[in-house]
Motif scaffolding. Structure first.
Motif, PDB file in Angstrom:
ATOM      1  N   VAL A  55      -6.756  13.206 -10.298  1.00 44.23           N
ATOM      2  CA  VAL A  55      -8.198  13.418 -10.166  1.00 44.23           C
ATOM      3  C   VAL A  55      -8.737  12.413  -9.151  1.00 44.23           C
ATOM      4  CG1 VAL A  55     -10.395  13.364 -11.379  1.00 44.23           C
ATOM      5  CG2 VAL A  55      -8.356  14.215 -12.529  1.00 44.23           C
ATOM      6  N   ILE A  56      -9.559  12.900  -8.220  1.00 44.70           N
ATOM      7  CA  ILE A  56     -10.109  12.033  -7.182  1.00 44.70           C
ATOM      8  C   ILE A  56     -11.302  11.272  -7.749  1.00 44.70           C
ATOM      9  CG2 ILE A  56     -11.245  11.970  -4.944  1.00 44.70           C
ATOM     10  CD1 ILE A  56      -9.599  14.405  -4.174  1.00 44.70           C
ATOM     11  N   SER A  57     -11.213   9.944  -7.665  1.00 40.77           N
ATOM     12  CA  SER A  57     -12.296   9.068  -8.095  1.00 40.77           C
ATOM     13  C   SER A  57     -12.440   7.958  -7.056  1.00 40.77           C
ATOM     14  CB  SER A  57     -11.998   8.480  -9.471  1.00 40.77           C
ATOM     15  OG  SER A  57     -10.910   7.598  -9.392  1.00 40.77           O
ATOM     16  N   ALA A  58     -13.435   7.105  -7.232  1.00 44.55           N
ATOM     17  CA  ALA A  58     -13.662   6.017  -6.277  1.00 44.55           C
ATOM     18  C   ALA A  58     -12.457   5.088  -6.202  1.00 44.55           C
ATOM     19  CB  ALA A  58     -14.909   5.240  -6.662  1.00 44.55           C
ATOM     20  N   GLU A  59     -11.867   4.753  -7.349  1.00 48.25           N
ATOM     21  CA  GLU A  59     -10.705   3.877  -7.358  1.00 48.25           C
ATOM     22  C   GLU A  59      -9.497   4.544  -6.709  1.00 48.25           C
ATOM     23  OE1 GLU A  59      -9.946   2.539 -11.287  1.00 48.25           O
ATOM     24  OE2 GLU A  59     -11.794   1.398 -11.422  1.00 48.25           O
ATOM     25  N   ASN A  60      -9.314   5.842  -6.959  1.00 51.85           N
ATOM     26  CA  ASN A  60      -8.191   6.556  -6.373  1.00 51.85           C
ATOM     27  C   ASN A  60      -8.323   6.648  -4.853  1.00 51.85           C
ATOM     28  OD1 ASN A  60      -7.135   6.929  -8.895  1.00 51.85           O
ATOM     29  ND2 ASN A  60      -7.683   9.080  -9.034  1.00 51.85           N
ATOM     30  N   VAL A  61      -9.530   6.874  -4.357  1.00 51.51           N
ATOM     31  CA  VAL A  61      -9.735   6.945  -2.912  1.00 51.51           C
ATOM     32  C   VAL A  61      -9.419   5.598  -2.275  1.00 51.51           C
ATOM     33  CG1 VAL A  61     -11.486   7.245  -1.119  1.00 51.51           C
ATOM     34  CG2 VAL A  61     -11.397   8.827  -3.014  1.00 51.51           C
ATOM     35  N   GLN A  62      -9.793   4.519  -2.926  1.00 48.73           N
ATOM     36  CA  GLN A  62      -9.489   3.192  -2.408  1.00 48.73           C
ATOM     37  C   GLN A  62      -7.980   2.984  -2.355  1.00 48.73           C
ATOM     38  OE1 GLN A  62     -11.218  -0.061  -4.565  1.00 48.73           O
ATOM     39  NE2 GLN A  62     -10.352  -1.594  -3.200  1.00 48.73           N
ATOM     40  N   LYS A  63      -7.270   3.313  -3.434  1.00 51.75           N
ATOM     41  CA  LYS A  63      -5.813   3.156  -3.463  1.00 51.75           C
ATOM     42  C   LYS A  63      -5.139   4.042  -2.414  1.00 51.75           C
ATOM     43  CE  LYS A  63      -3.895   0.259  -6.175  1.00 51.75           C
ATOM     44  NZ  LYS A  63      -3.474  -0.975  -5.569  1.00 51.75           N
ATOM     45  N   MET A  64      -5.622   5.290  -2.274  1.00 52.16           N
ATOM     46  CA  MET A  64      -5.051   6.194  -1.276  1.00 52.16           C
ATOM     47  C   MET A  64      -5.219   5.632   0.132  1.00 52.16           C
ATOM     48  SD  MET A  64      -6.171   9.973  -2.418  1.00 52.16           S
ATOM     49  CE  MET A  64      -6.426  10.299  -4.130  1.00 52.16           C
ATOM     50  N   GLY A  65      -6.384   5.104   0.433  1.00 51.56           N
ATOM     51  CA  GLY A  65      -6.624   4.523   1.752  1.00 51.56           C
ATOM     52  C   GLY A  65      -5.729   3.334   2.025  1.00 51.56           C
ATOM     53  N   GLU A  66      -5.510   2.516   1.006  1.00 56.02           N
ATOM     54  CA  GLU A  66      -4.621   1.366   1.167  1.00 56.02           C
ATOM     55  C   GLU A  66      -3.187   1.811   1.414  1.00 56.02           C
ATOM     56  OE1 GLU A  66      -5.419  -0.714  -2.454  1.00 56.02           O
ATOM     57  OE2 GLU A  66      -7.254  -1.635  -1.679  1.00 56.02           O
ATOM     58  N   ILE A  67      -2.734   2.820   0.687  1.00 59.46           N
ATOM     59  CA  ILE A  67      -1.368   3.328   0.866  1.00 59.46           C
ATOM     60  C   ILE A  67      -1.208   3.946   2.249  1.00 59.46           C
ATOM     61  CG2 ILE A  67       0.269   5.086   0.088  1.00 59.46           C
ATOM     62  CD1 ILE A  67      -0.810   4.568  -2.766  1.00 59.46           C
ATOM     63  N   ILE A  68      -2.197   4.728   2.674  1.00 54.24           N
ATOM     64  CA  ILE A  68      -2.137   5.349   4.002  1.00 54.24           C
ATOM     65  C   ILE A  68      -2.095   4.284   5.091  1.00 54.24           C
ATOM     66  CG2 ILE A  68      -3.456   6.726   5.656  1.00 54.24           C
ATOM     67  CD1 ILE A  68      -4.417   8.383   3.200  1.00 54.24           C
ATOM     68  N   ALA A  69      -2.926   3.252   4.967  1.00 53.59           N
ATOM     69  CA  ALA A  69      -2.953   2.189   5.970  1.00 53.59           C
ATOM     70  C   ALA A  69      -1.633   1.433   6.018  1.00 53.59           C
ATOM     71  CB  ALA A  69      -4.107   1.233   5.689  1.00 53.59           C
ATOM     72  N   LEU A  70      -1.072   1.102   4.853  1.00 54.28           N
ATOM     73  CA  LEU A  70       0.220   0.414   4.824  1.00 54.28           C
ATOM     74  C   LEU A  70       1.312   1.250   5.479  1.00 54.28           C
ATOM     75  CD1 LEU A  70       0.205  -1.167   1.260  1.00 54.28           C
ATOM     76  CD2 LEU A  70       0.373  -2.405   3.413  1.00 54.28           C
ATOM     77  N   THR A  71       1.304   2.548   5.186  1.00 57.29           N
ATOM     78  CA  THR A  71       2.305   3.444   5.755  1.00 57.29           C
ATOM     79  C   THR A  71       2.147   3.552   7.265  1.00 57.29           C
ATOM     80  OG1 THR A  71       2.310   4.680   3.692  1.00 57.29           O
ATOM     81  CG2 THR A  71       3.307   5.753   5.587  1.00 57.29           C
ATOM     82  N   CYS A  72       0.917   3.631   7.739  1.00 54.84           N
ATOM     83  CA  CYS A  72       0.671   3.725   9.182  1.00 54.84           C
ATOM     84  C   CYS A  72       1.125   2.462   9.913  1.00 54.84           C
ATOM     85  CB  CYS A  72      -0.801   3.973   9.458  1.00 54.84           C
ATOM     86  SG  CYS A  72      -1.358   5.606   8.988  1.00 54.84           S
ATOM     87  N   ILE A  73       0.790   1.306   9.364  1.00 52.74           N
ATOM     88  CA  ILE A  73       1.203   0.052   9.995  1.00 52.74           C
ATOM     89  C   ILE A  73       2.721  -0.048  10.019  1.00 52.74           C
ATOM     90  CG2 ILE A  73       1.185  -2.465   9.797  1.00 52.74           C
ATOM     91  CD1 ILE A  73      -1.638  -2.215   8.616  1.00 52.74           C
ATOM     92  N   LYS A  74       3.364   0.312   8.910  1.00 51.50           N
ATOM     93  CA  LYS A  74       4.819   0.254   8.848  1.00 51.50           C
ATOM     94  C   LYS A  74       5.453   1.200   9.872  1.00 51.50           C
ATOM     95  CE  LYS A  74       7.525  -0.127   4.935  1.00 51.50           C
ATOM     96  NZ  LYS A  74       7.982   0.356   3.625  1.00 51.50           N
ATOM     97  N   THR A  75       4.873   2.393  10.039  1.00 48.52           N
ATOM     98  CA  THR A  75       5.391   3.365  11.003  1.00 48.52           C
ATOM     99  C   THR A  75       5.253   2.846  12.430  1.00 48.52           C
ATOM    100  OG1 THR A  75       4.826   5.185   9.529  1.00 48.52           O
ATOM    101  CG2 THR A  75       5.178   5.735  11.837  1.00 48.52           C
TER     102      THR A  75
END
Length: 76
Positions: free
Chosen positions: A14-34
């Motif tokens: 379920v999309i919530s404010a906390e989930n969006v924050q975690k998703m953004g952090e995961i996406i950013a970490l993955t992008c930097i690593k790539t």
């Protein structure tokens, strides 16, 4: 290639404010690593700073690192 734990990125979450924050952090970490792997640029300081920011406690009032800007853009 390593299998990534996609618990927060599963289809049934379920999309919530906390989930969006975690998703953004995961996406950013993955992008930097790539970018580090594919281009060879030395962005390890960004990666380490963002890891520290994502794992810090809620009571910690110290400023975020410059890498957290990337995560905030991903959240938007």
């Amino acid at each position: 290639m390593k299998e990534v734990n996609k618990g927060i990125l599963d289809n049934d979450v379920v999309i919530s404010a906390e989930n969006v924050q975690k998703m953004g952090e995961i996406i950013a970490l993955t992008c930097i690593k790539t970018v580090i792997v594919r281009s060879g640029k030395d962005l390890h300081y960004l990666y380490k700073g963002l890891l520290r920011d994502t794992n810090r406690s809620k009571e910690d009032n110290s400023p975020f690192s410059n890498a957290y800007d990337i995560a905030q853009e991903a959240m938007l």
